[in-house]
Design a protein around this motif. Structure first.
Motif, PDB file in Angstrom:
ATOM      1  N   TYR A   1      -9.898 -59.185  -1.852  1.00  0.00           N
ATOM      2  CA  TYR A   1      -9.868 -59.688  -2.529  1.00  0.00           C
ATOM      3  C   TYR A   1      -8.527 -60.248  -2.139  1.00  0.00           C
ATOM      4  N   ALA A   2      -8.113 -61.776  -2.790  1.00  0.00           N
ATOM      5  CA  ALA A   2      -6.910 -62.007  -2.724  1.00  0.00           C
ATOM      6  C   ALA A   2      -5.820 -61.541  -3.180  1.00  0.00           C
ATOM      7  N   MET A   3      -5.139 -61.466  -3.282  1.00  0.00           N
ATOM      8  CA  MET A   3      -3.857 -60.810  -4.057  1.00  0.00           C
ATOM      9  C   MET A   3      -2.449 -61.808  -3.436  1.00  0.00           C
ATOM     10  N   ASP A   4      -2.309 -63.297  -4.235  1.00  0.00           N
ATOM     11  CA  ASP A   4      -1.126 -63.699  -3.528  1.00  0.00           C
ATOM     12  C   ASP A   4      -0.174 -63.864  -5.289  1.00  0.00           C
ATOM     13  N   SER A   5       0.507 -63.880  -4.607  1.00  0.00           N
ATOM     14  CA  SER A   5       2.083 -64.249  -5.497  1.00  0.00           C
ATOM     15  C   SER A   5       2.731 -64.992  -4.896  1.00  0.00           C
ATOM     16  N   PHE A   6       3.555 -65.988  -6.755  1.00  0.00           N
ATOM     17  CA  PHE A   6       3.861 -67.047  -6.218  1.00  0.00           C
ATOM     18  C   PHE A   6       5.458 -67.247  -7.077  1.00  0.00           C
ATOM     19  N   VAL A   7       6.479 -67.777  -6.254  1.00  0.00           N
ATOM     20  CA  VAL A   7       7.689 -68.308  -7.449  1.00  0.00           C
ATOM     21  C   VAL A   7       7.605 -69.807  -7.934  1.00  0.00           C
ATOM     22  N   LEU A   8       7.478 -70.110  -8.747  1.00  0.00           N
ATOM     23  CA  LEU A   8       7.532 -71.269  -9.045  1.00  0.00           C
ATOM     24  C   LEU A   8       8.994 -71.276 -10.035  1.00  0.00           C
TER      25      LEU A   8
END
Length: 859
Positions: free
Chosen positions: A721-728
């Motif tokens: 699984y892709a477990m991606d986190s971002f700050v936008l």
């Protein structure tokens, strides 16, 4: 031959005459660069043409053709309007009105851009009586043709209607309002050479007020009236001539009336004026530095002259001065020299004057004669002056005062005292930086940084950056930070590493001014490393203890850490209002706290497993607040590697666990978003089966939604699984982050559920600044310390879809992205990515990726 044919031929003749003679004037000017001859020559040409046309019309002898405004002043630029007044003795009849309309049409038919009015003498005097703008236009008037007696009555009536005191107040108010329109600075990136502070209008307003007061019409008249010294007159004439040449060349360049030094013209104008680039600076930067220095001189002389003329128009009440010492006194709440030769007799008083203004809050400035004496006295500051211990002590004392530092440093810079005392500072006065994120000249940027540091110390601004206020209140001798700020960019424009070059200047200053060895080393270290903390915070993964340790080794102790943090915050905030944001603030504070903790532990990083265990325990403690069981994390955490726990804070781990603990094997994409807890923008978590081009698709979605990614952490779990986190951050400043949460969660999940092709970001135009001062992109790929991953660093011009382009290129090369840090500095980006896979293990593969990225970034 018919009358119509004859008139047409006459128009052609006049047009040709104007064209030929103006081309001769242009050729002569381009050869000689004599602005006075060109302006007078065009004025004489138009005078003669208008007189000839007037005579042909056979108007009654009771009328006069009058030049007003700039044309009346005898200066006519290549594309300037021609302002005319047709002065009548009485109201015209229909026949005369027809002839006047025919005359005005004739002016336009032969190619003259006319601004005209038709007024009787009485109408002129009535209108002028209540309108300062009309008075201003009419006091600069010349009779071109017609009844000279009528014009003389007009001139006398206008001058008798002038109230010098009312005129002075109105013109000062106009100037204040004009300054506000241009942000009260001559250092605009695209200044208006006519209207901006330091432009023509600053000179014209002085002469208008002088005429209204009856003191003369020229700089020579003001010298004769003791408002100017001969040196000041020569200086102001040089400044005026410089502006004249610039405006003439600008008109010739753009072939129309234009007074703005737009980016579109700066490079071509610099070439036209024979500026040559060097290794460190563009020709346009040299042109603008000369312009800014000239504008600075104009504003100086404007202040001095208006104070001098104002003192004559408004004679002050005869009050006894209050003595301060044998050199200075107080007159009408202003600092005054006891006589105008005081600086010659006591050169140290040049610096003492600013110290006195700092110490006495009741002083509102300097008297006119003090400013004149200061202006003349600046030339006393030479090498011998700088060697005197008493002068050095005074200069340092200015920095130690609890109030007034920024105001007085700006005053010292304005009147060239600071640049004379520190010649290296004088070299960067007016130096523009076309780097797409600085919006101030180097000297103004330095003033802004010192101002930001000062605000940290002031109670009334403690709400802005309370953490900085707390730190500086605990920092002993915080005035040392102002010295470091003064020198941090002083070597800009020399070529090479300005941080390293600036340390030489800083050390020399500290040793000459007898600072202790400890204070000297702190200042020199700050100048050398003033960019280090920003680079680490914005380009490296500061959640990794392996990043914190080398930074802590550079810093060494908490005092240096605190000093560097305060200088870094002040520096970034001083580049441009658009560069600083709370996300950068949070990165810097997180780096500060992590480094401080490490320093207090002796600079040794705990074992990785110890760090992981500590973060897991803290995350579990947070999860208990939500009444979750003690085993809630087990299924999810069992699929996560050590890198995940090292890259995320305990609070982020707890949030991710709350969102995903009940569906670690869910086939449907999970998208969760929330307001960033510690800074502006949104935090987004994406959890879905890993698929081809997944990152590219997410980047495209965020771009189309109006967001830029400033931080990304990309992880593939053990079960695929892709477990991606971002700050936008919202690039469109909609202030609608909270409303966008539901949209992002629903729409992104829906798009990820279907295997749709990545969406291209919307195209937008490049800014004019970026168009005319492009950045040459650079790309480098280097192995990290362990040799398992590679650090991709790129510098390029910012544009919508830039990250999408990078992501597509990485995907095409089979590279896997682990983390990304996006640092946006105005219109320049400096991005760092941690990548692996593909052919990166082979030098040929890395070179191919670098080349492809460079090609994409250039388009």
């Amino acid at each position: 031959m018919t009358t119509k044919t004859s008139n047409r031929e006459r128009l052609v003749t006049y047009r040709q005459r104007l064209h030929d003679e103006q081309e001769l004037l242009k050729a002569a000017y381009l050869q000689s660069s004599n602005a006075t001859e060109m302006l007078a020559g065009r004025c004489a040409l138009i005078d003669n043409v208008l007189r000839d046309l007037w005579q042909e019309q056979a108007f009654p002898e009771t009328m006069a053709l009058v030049a007003v405004g700039g044309y009346g002043r005898g200066e006519l630029y290549p594309a300037s309007d021609i302002d005319l007044l047709i002065l009548l003795h009485s109201t015209p009849d229909d026949d005369l009105k027809g002839k006047l309309e025919q005359l005005i049409g004739l002016f336009w038919d032969i190619g003259l851009e006319i601004g005209h009015s038709v007024r009787t003498l009485d109408e002129c005097l009535i209108e002028a009586a209540g309108d300062i703008t009309i008075q201003t236009a009419m006091i600069e008037s010349r009779c071109l043709a017609g009844n000279t007696e009528l014009f003389a009555r007009f001139e006398k009536g206008i001058r008798s209607a002038l109230d010098p005191q009312a005129f002075f107040k109105a013109k000062r108010l106009e100037q204040d309002e004009r300054y506000l329109r241009f942000q009260e600075t001559p250092y605009s990136l695209e200044p208006n050479i006519k209207e901006s502070p330091g432009g023509f209008r600053d000179l014209q307003v002085v002469l208008w007020i002088a005429q209204a007061g009856g003191y003369g019409q020229t700089w020579a008249d003001l010298e004769a009236g003791n408002f100017l010294t001969s040196e000041e007159r020569e200086h102001i004439e040089r400044c005026e001539a410089s502006l004249q040449r610039l405006r003439i060349n600008l008109h010739y360049l753009v072939k129309r009336r234009e007074d703005r030094l737009l980016f579109d013209y700066q490079t071509s104008l610099a070439e036209l004026l024979a500026y040559k680039p060097d290794k460190a600076r563009r020709a346009s930067e040299m042109l603008m530095q000369d312009y800014y220095r000239n504008a600075k001189s104009v504003t100086q002389l404007n202040v001095i002259l208006l104070k001098n003329i104002g003192a004559a128009i408004f004679p002050p009440a005869d009050l006894d001065p209050q003595p301060i010492n044998e050199r200075f006194q107080i007159v009408h709440e202003m600092l005054d020299v006891v006589h105008e030769d005081i600086f010659t007799q006591y050169p140290a008083a040049l610096l003492e004057s600013f110290l006195l203004l700092e110490k006495d809050a009741s002083l509102k400035g300097m008297t006119a004669r003090t400013l004149r004496a200061l202006y003349r006295g600046r030339l006393l500051i030479d090498d011998a002056y700088r060697q005197v211990p008493a002068h050095r002590a005074l200069f340092l004392e200015i920095f130690r005062q609890p109030r007034g530092l920024v105001h007085e440093l700006r005053r010292m810079n304005q009147y060239s005292i600071l640049g004379r005392y520190l010649p290296n500072f004088g070299a960067i006065v007016g130096q523009m930086q076309h780097d797409l994120f600085h919006v101030y000249t180097v000297d103004q940027h330095i003033m802004m940084v010192i101002r930001n540091l000062r605000r940290f110390t002031m109670e009334e601004f403690s709400h802005e950056y309370p953490f900085c206020t707390y730190l500086i209140s605990e920092f002993e001798n915080h005035w040392l930070l102002y010295i470091a700020a003064l020198f941090h960019d002083i070597a800009k424009g020399r070529g090479g590493d300005h941080s390293e070059q600036g340390t030489t200047d800083a050390r020399e200053f500290c040793e000459q001014h007898a600072l202790s060895a400890e204070d000297t080393e702190l200042i020199v270290w700050l100048v050398r490393h003033h960019l280090t903390m920003s680079n680490v915070a914005q380009k490296q993964d500061i959640s990794d203890p392996g990043v914190i340790q080398p930074f802590a080794e550079i810093v060494g102790d908490e005092r240096r850490l605190t000093a560097l943090y305060l200088l870094t915050v002040a520096d970034i905030r001083g580049t441009s209002p658009k560069v600083w944001n709370s996300w950068k603030g949070q990165l810097l504070q997180d780096l500060f706290n992590a480094t401080k903790n490490l320093l207090r532990q002796g600079g040794k990083i705990p074992p990785r497993q110890g760090i992981v265990r500590e973060r897991q325990e803290e995350a579990m403690r947070l999860l208990r607040y939500f009444a979750l069981s003690g085993t809630v994390q087990e299924r999810l955490w069992s699929q996560l590697n050590t890198a995940y726990f090292l890259r995320h804070s305990a609070e982020e781990i707890a949030w991710h666990t709350r969102c995903l603990h009940y569906r670690p094997d869910d086939q449907k994409p999970v998208v969760k978003a929330r307001i960033n807890r510690d800074a502006e923008g949104l935090q987004v978590l994406v959890y879905t089966l890993d698929k081809k081009d997944l990152f590219v698709r997410m980047v495209g979605f965020f771009s189309r939604a109006g967001y830029t990614i400033v931080d990304a952490k990309i992880l593939t779990t053990r079960h695929g699984y892709a477990m991606d986190s971002f700050v936008l951050l919202d690039v469109s400043d909609r202030n609608s982050d909270r409303e966008m949460i539901a949209y992002i969660e629903h729409e992104l999940a829906a798009q990820l559920e279907i295997d749709a092709a990545p969406e291209e970001p919307m195209e937008t135009r490049l800014s004019r600044r970026l168009k005319h001062f492009p950045i040459t992109p650079s790309v480098s790929i280097e192995s990290d310390e362990k040799g398992n991953n590679y650090v991709l660093s790129l510098v390029a011009a910012d544009r919508p879809g830039l990250l999408y382009t990078v992501a597509k290129t990485l995907a095409r090369h089979g590279a896997t992205l682990h983390t990304s840090k996006i640092a946006t500095l105005g219109e320049r980006v400096e991005d760092t990515f941690l990548i692996s896979g593909g052919n990166l293990g082979q030098s040929a593969g890395r070179i191919k990726l670098e080349s492809d990225l460079l090609e994409q970034l250039k388009t």
